[in-house]
Scaffold this motif. Structure first.
Motif, PDB file in Angstrom:
ATOM      1  N   ASP A  98      38.925  34.210  37.698  1.00  0.00           N
ATOM      2  CA  ASP A  98      39.214  34.998  38.906  1.00  0.00           C
ATOM      3  C   ASP A  98      40.699  35.268  39.039  1.00  0.00           C
ATOM      4  OD1 ASP A  98      36.635  35.433  39.869  1.00  0.00           O
ATOM      5  OD2 ASP A  98      36.665  33.657  41.149  1.00  0.00           O
TER       6      ASP A  98
ATOM      7  N   SER B 138      33.420  33.296  37.116  1.00  0.00           N
ATOM      8  CA  SER B 138      34.098  33.479  38.394  1.00  0.00           C
ATOM      9  C   SER B 138      34.006  32.185  39.183  1.00  0.00           C
ATOM     10  CB  SER B 138      33.458  34.619  39.198  1.00  0.00           C
ATOM     11  OG  SER B 138      33.931  34.615  40.536  1.00  0.00           O
TER      12      SER B 138
ATOM     13  N   ARG C  25      32.738  32.820  42.804  1.00  0.00           N
ATOM     14  CA  ARG C  25      31.307  33.119  42.868  1.00  0.00           C
ATOM     15  C   ARG C  25      30.453  31.888  42.603  1.00  0.00           C
ATOM     16  NH1 ARG C  25      30.780  36.628  38.544  1.00  0.00           N
ATOM     17  NH2 ARG C  25      30.277  34.812  37.276  1.00  0.00           N
ATOM     18  N   ASP C  26      30.829  31.084  41.594  1.00  0.00           N
ATOM     19  CA  ASP C  26      29.953  30.027  41.094  1.00  0.00           C
ATOM     20  C   ASP C  26      30.480  28.608  41.275  1.00  0.00           C
ATOM     21  OD1 ASP C  26      28.168  31.990  40.153  1.00  0.00           O
ATOM     22  OD2 ASP C  26      29.310  32.203  38.294  1.00  0.00           O
TER      23      ASP C  26
ATOM     24  N   PHE D  26      34.402  38.695  39.727  1.00  0.00           N
ATOM     25  CA  PHE D  26      33.409  38.239  40.709  1.00  0.00           C
ATOM     26  C   PHE D  26      32.126  39.056  40.631  1.00  0.00           C
ATOM     27  CE2 PHE D  26      31.317  38.196  44.796  1.00  0.00           C
ATOM     28  CZ  PHE D  26      31.387  36.884  45.212  1.00  0.00           C
ATOM     29  N   SER D  27      32.241  40.366  40.537  1.00  0.00           N
ATOM     30  CA  SER D  27      31.066  41.231  40.601  1.00  0.00           C
ATOM     31  C   SER D  27      30.382  41.417  39.251  1.00  0.00           C
ATOM     32  CB  SER D  27      31.451  42.607  41.169  1.00  0.00           C
ATOM     33  OG  SER D  27      32.390  43.252  40.330  1.00  0.00           O
TER      34      SER D  27
ATOM     35  N   ALA E 175      36.399  41.799  46.582  1.00  0.00           N
ATOM     36  CA  ALA E 175      35.735  40.496  46.477  1.00  0.00           C
ATOM     37  C   ALA E 175      36.631  39.315  46.826  1.00  0.00           C
ATOM     38  CB  ALA E 175      35.199  40.310  45.051  1.00  0.00           C
TER      39      ALA E 175
ATOM     40  N   GLU F  47      28.921  39.591  36.833  1.00  0.00           N
ATOM     41  CA  GLU F  47      28.442  38.237  36.566  1.00  0.00           C
ATOM     42  C   GLU F  47      28.032  38.030  35.120  1.00  0.00           C
ATOM     43  OE1 GLU F  47      25.193  35.022  38.374  1.00  0.00           O
ATOM     44  OE2 GLU F  47      25.380  37.048  39.218  1.00  0.00           O
TER      45      GLU F  47
END
Length: 244
Positions: A103, A225, A228-229, A217-218, A158, A220
């Motif tokens: 990220d 990320s 995100r995770d 982020f977007s 994001a 996947e």
């Protein structure tokens, strides 16, 4: 394995790439080309992935991995094993500079002559602490001769941050205001890491800036990320000079 190569007019002596999460042997949630040895993955899997990366880049010296701490310390690549730093530079052909991200913004530097390269790890803390400025200083070349590539990072739709993050940047430079858009809640903002980096570099006189077109982020299936995770792997971004 799948890689991203910078689209920039660098010297033929300069080689660079960013890895993705594709390929490799790590199992979920580090699937599958995780290169981070500090995230809880099986050490043997990380070693195997790093060995595959070494085959791909085919350099006489191993990548100079860092212990990244979101600071602004810059070191000479390969001078010592895994120093605590967030950027490295090299004038030694065949010695890759490398940083890991999931990220945060990976930033690559080279001069137009192809005599020096550098890589910096720039999350918001690193940007605010001046890691890009310190990296430029370590290269010891005029800013107008520097080329910069912004690698895969979390995108501006994001990355939500608090008021303190915005204040940190705006207090340094009023133009940073445009890099923050109102978030979902009062006192929250969507931050554009790419724009913040471009602004900081421009203030130092850097004119040639490329990249900044991804969102970890977007996307996947392509990128790790952390936001995100949480528990996840790390990509690597590398740059080096050829022996020719």
């Amino acid at each position: 394995m799948s890689f991203i190569y910078p689209d920039w007019p660098a010297s033929a002596r300069v080689k660079a790439l960013s890895t993705t999460r594709r390929g490799g042997v790590s199992h979920a949630p580090f699937d599958s080309f995780n290169l981070g040895d500090h995230v809880g993955d099986d050490p043997q899997a990380v070693a195997a992935n790093r060995a595959e990366l070494r085959k791909v880049i085919s350099t006489p010296r191993a990548p100079a991995w860092l212990q990244q701490v979101h600071g602004n310390q810059v070191v000479m690549a390969g001078a010592e094993p895994q120093p605590q730093a967030d950027a490295s530079f090299s004038r030694q052909p065949g010695q890759p500079c490398v940083i890991m991200t999931a990220d945060c913004l990976p930033v690559l530097f080279c001069d137009q002559a192809g005599s020096v390269v550098a890589a910096a790890h720039a999350g918001w803390r690193g940007l605010a602490n001046g890691v890009l400025e310190q990296t430029l200083a370590a290269m010891q070349v005029p800013a107008e001769q520097v080329l910069v590539w912004l690698g895969p990072a979390i995108g501006p739709q994001a990355f939500e941050v608090g008021q303190e993050v915005k204040d940190n940047f705006v207090q340094c430079s009023g133009e940073a205001e445009v890099a923050f858009q109102p978030g979902l809640q009062p006192g929250k903002y969507w931050a554009d890491l790419y724009l913040l980096a471009r602004q900081r570099l421009a203030l130092q006189g850097v004119q040639h800036i490329y990249g900044g077109n991804y969102c970890t982020f977007s996307e996947e299936q392509r990128f790790f990320s952390y936001r995100r995770d949480k528990t996840t792997g790390r990509m690597a971004t590398l740059i080096w000079l050829t022996l020719d």
